[in-house]
Scaffold this active site. Structure first.
Site, PDB file in Angstrom:
ATOM      1  N   CYS A 128      90.174  36.509  32.567  1.00 13.20           N
ATOM      2  CA  CYS A 128      90.786  36.726  33.879  1.00 13.20           C
ATOM      3  C   CYS A 128      90.611  35.533  34.801  1.00 13.20           C
ATOM      4  CB  CYS A 128      90.179  37.953  34.562  1.00 13.20           C
ATOM      5  SG  CYS A 128      90.534  39.513  33.740  1.00 13.20           S
ATOM      6  N   HIS A 129      89.444  34.910  34.726  1.00 10.71           N
ATOM      7  CA  HIS A 129      89.080  33.927  35.755  1.00 10.71           C
ATOM      8  C   HIS A 129      89.203  32.476  35.292  1.00 10.71           C
ATOM      9  CE1 HIS A 129      87.668  37.097  38.433  1.00 10.71           C
ATOM     10  NE2 HIS A 129      86.953  37.607  37.449  1.00 10.71           N
ATOM     11  N   CYS A 168      82.831  43.767  37.494  1.00 10.45           N
ATOM     12  CA  CYS A 168      83.733  43.271  36.451  1.00 10.45           C
ATOM     13  C   CYS A 168      83.281  43.740  35.073  1.00 10.45           C
ATOM     14  CB  CYS A 168      83.756  41.738  36.444  1.00 10.45           C
ATOM     15  SG  CYS A 168      84.988  41.015  37.547  1.00 10.45           S
ATOM     16  N   CYS A 219      58.938  38.454  57.622  1.00 14.93           N
ATOM     17  CA  CYS A 219      59.535  37.196  57.146  1.00 14.93           C
ATOM     18  C   CYS A 219      59.353  36.128  58.223  1.00 14.93           C
ATOM     19  CB  CYS A 219      61.017  37.370  56.865  1.00 14.93           C
ATOM     20  SG  CYS A 219      61.451  38.714  55.742  1.00 14.93           S
ATOM     21  N   CYS A 279      56.031  33.822  58.860  1.00  8.80           N
ATOM     22  CA  CYS A 279      55.857  32.574  58.121  1.00  8.80           C
ATOM     23  C   CYS A 279      57.034  31.633  58.352  1.00  8.80           C
ATOM     24  CB  CYS A 279      55.725  32.851  56.619  1.00  8.80           C
ATOM     25  SG  CYS A 279      54.139  33.587  56.148  1.00  8.80           S
ATOM     26  N   HIS A 280      58.247  32.117  58.161  1.00  7.59           N
ATOM     27  CA  HIS A 280      59.390  31.213  58.013  1.00  7.59           C
ATOM     28  C   HIS A 280      60.101  30.880  59.320  1.00  7.59           C
ATOM     29  CE1 HIS A 280      58.896  31.194  53.706  1.00  7.59           C
ATOM     30  NE2 HIS A 280      58.807  32.513  53.716  1.00  7.59           N
ATOM     31  N   ARG A 298      62.495  36.846  44.942  1.00  9.78           N
ATOM     32  CA  ARG A 298      61.677  36.096  45.894  1.00  9.78           C
ATOM     33  C   ARG A 298      61.273  36.988  47.079  1.00  9.78           C
ATOM     34  NH1 ARG A 298      57.889  32.369  46.651  1.00  9.78           N
ATOM     35  NH2 ARG A 298      57.052  34.361  47.298  1.00  9.78           N
ATOM     36  N   CYS A 345      57.477  37.965  48.222  1.00 11.25           N
ATOM     37  CA  CYS A 345      56.953  37.774  49.575  1.00 11.25           C
ATOM     38  C   CYS A 345      56.385  39.075  50.135  1.00 11.25           C
ATOM     39  CB  CYS A 345      58.057  37.282  50.511  1.00 11.25           C
ATOM     40  SG  CYS A 345      58.377  35.509  50.403  1.00 11.25           S
TER      41      CYS A 345
END
Lengths: 144, 283, 109
Positions: B101-102, B136, B199, B202-203, B240, B244
């Site tokens: 298809c792709h 799909c 989250c 820390c970030h 991930r 965390c």
């Protein structure tokens, strides 16, 4: 910024629990260890000079699982690399054939922790050269 | 390399002097061809929470950074190769391959990673790339759905991402996606676990500082899936997130859960303007 | 480890006679060190690629012995002298007896 004592202690304690070493520190017999062996076996009592073998390694490796190193020893027939602080020190032995474009190679190695990496080259005349690098291996912050 | 002010957290943790903590000023060009935008003005929706958004690439050592500059050095590309084999292999009761298809993903998949997660009108839900791939597989190919972040699934996601590298992340956060985005935002700022960390703890509040001997990045996911040196494989964003939250000593959500789909949309939107880097290389 | 092992080689397709060219090789392999334990505490047996060679028209370029301290997905970069047109042959030897080969032709002109 405001970080309370409680937050700070908590972070420190959490980080302590997050260590994961790339290689277990427990040594065990390595069936193929003799293929690379230890520095003394390769030198067999000979002295090694310095200056004609260059060993490149990072001063600090972000992760001990994948540490890039290079060796370059013009005129060498064989170069062996040792990680002196690993459970078994042998890392690799490079034998250069007639069509080697140089006696140099790069690869990526595992280091169980901060330690010395040593390379020893056997030159065409049978003499030896050596080079040593200390690589500091940092321990990641989070277990992931 | 810039040092940010040492805070209590950084002072407490081990920080080798030769290893600066902040983002560096290097530039990332892949294969001498794809110029990556790794620093950009923060999107408006961040409302001043960050001045500048910075790719996690800047927080890594020169040796790790270098691995991402060349597809041969980037071990994540091994899995991209493997996903190409899967792309061309017929599977399931319909006997179809992705390629039927792709066609060539270099054409058909360009830009996909830049705009996912994305609202799917027919399904009435926000969908990640992996969800769309599974749709799909189940409905067009008659094959089994892949487990979320399993090897084949993450390899396929990396292959699809690789065809958007260099394009700016631009996920829609308004309209029908707004509800999931708000939910993701709430999770981002919620403190979890015995350590009571969000989250953002820390970030957002501490990027550039150390957590033990490691740098805290801004936690963008423009480079996901990412090949980590630590476990020598591709890692998905949901895995991930799970890591965390687990590290806060909390019960975590599962990869593929509604919570992580919402969080993926929100975190991805924080990086709107950075280039798609997947598969990137990180520590 | 017979499944999922895929060699990748980057070498020039063309060189001039006597030219020294750079070669990069990578092979997907876990390189299980024999040092790790599984969740029940049993040692996971060693399973690595223990030797890698590169030859050109039957003459050796480099012959490497690998120990378990070589990283997952072993990578090598080195240089070869290309005296004439021919084939670079790369061979990886697995602990389990499998041998993986790759050949790259180099034209001279």
């Amino acid at each position: 910024m405001d970080f309370t004592r409680r937050d700070t202690l908590a972070l420190g304690a959490g980080a302590t629990a997050m260590a994961l070493l790339p290689l277990s520190a427990v040594a065990q017999a390595d069936p193929n260890a003799e293929l690379v062996g230890a520095p003394d076996e390769f030198l067999a009592g000979a002295d090694a000079g310095t200056g004609d073998l260059t060993l490149t390694a990072p001063e600090i490796a972000e992760n001990g699982n994948t540490v890039p190193i290079s060796i370059d020893a013009p005129g060498a027939v064989e170069v062996r690399v040792y990680a002196l602080g690993n459970p078994t020190p042998g890392v690799a032995a490079f034998r250069f054939g007639p069509l080697a474009g140089s006696q140099a190679a790069s690869t990526r190695i595992r280091l169980a922790g901060t330690q010395d990496v040593q390379a020893i080259a056997k030159m065409a005349d049978g003499s030896y050269q050596t080079a040593m690098k200390t690589v500091k291996v940092t321990i990641g912050g989070c277990g992931g | 390399m810039k040092f940010k002010a040492m805070t209590a957290i950084a002072a407490l943790l081990f920080a080798p002097a030769a290893f600066a903590g902040g983002a560096d000023d290097d530039t990332l060009v892949v294969n001498g061809d794809i110029e990556m935008t790794t620093k950009a003005p923060a999107p408006a929706h961040l409302d001043g929470a960050l001045d500048e958004i910075i790719s996690g690439w800047h927080f890594r050592s020169d040796e790790t950074q270098q691995l991402q500059t060349d597809d041969f050095e980037n071990q994540g590309m091994i899995f991209v190769d493997q996903a190409m084999d899967i792309w061309n292999t017929a599977e399931g009761s319909e006997g179809k391959a992705c390629a039927d298809c792709h066609d060539d993903p270099a054409d058909s998949m360009t830009g996909v990673a830049a705009t996912y997660p994305k609202w799917n009108e027919d399904a009435g839900e926000v969908r990640t790339v992996q969800m769309q791939v599974n749709d799909c597989r189940v409905n067009r190919m008659g094959a089994d759905a892949w487990k979320y972040d399993a090897t084949d699934a993450i390899s396929m996601e990396a292959m699809i991402a690789s065809h958007s590298r260099g394009m700016p992340v631009n996920v829609a956060i308004d309209g029908p996606a707004a509800e999931a985005w708000e939910k993701g935002k709430e999770i981002y700022y919620t403190r979890y676990g015995q350590l009571e960390l969000a989250c953002a703890s820390c970030h957002e509040e501490n990027y550039g500082n150390y957590i033990r001997a490691d740098h805290l990045s801004q936690g963008h996911i423009n480079g996901f899936p990412t090949y980590r040196l630590k476990n020598a494989k591709l890692n998905g964003a949901h895995s991930r997130f799970k890591g965390c939250i687990r590290d806060t000593r909390a019960e975590t959500f599962s990869p593929g859960s509604d919570e992580f789909i919402a969080l993926e949309l929100y975190v991805k939107s924080r990086g709107n303007g950075l280039s798609v880097e997947g598969p990137s290389v990180r520590n | 480890m017979a499944s999922g092992v895929k060699p990748r080689v980057k070498a020039p397709k063309k060189a001039s006679a006597g030219e020294v060219v750079t070669i990069k090789t990578l092979i997907s392999h876990k390189m299980e060190s024999g040092q790790r334990k599984d969740s029940s505490g049993n040692v996971i047996p060693r399973s690595i690629i223990n030797r890698f060679t590169c030859d050109f028209n039957g003459q050796n370029v480099v012959d490497v012995v690998l120990a378990p301290a070589i990283s997952t997905n072993p990578y090598f970069e080195f240089e070869a002298t290309i005296p004439e047109a021919g084939d670079l042959k790369f061979t990886w030897y697995d602990d389990d007896g499998d041998v993986y080969e790759e050949t790259k032709s180099v034209a001279v002109g």
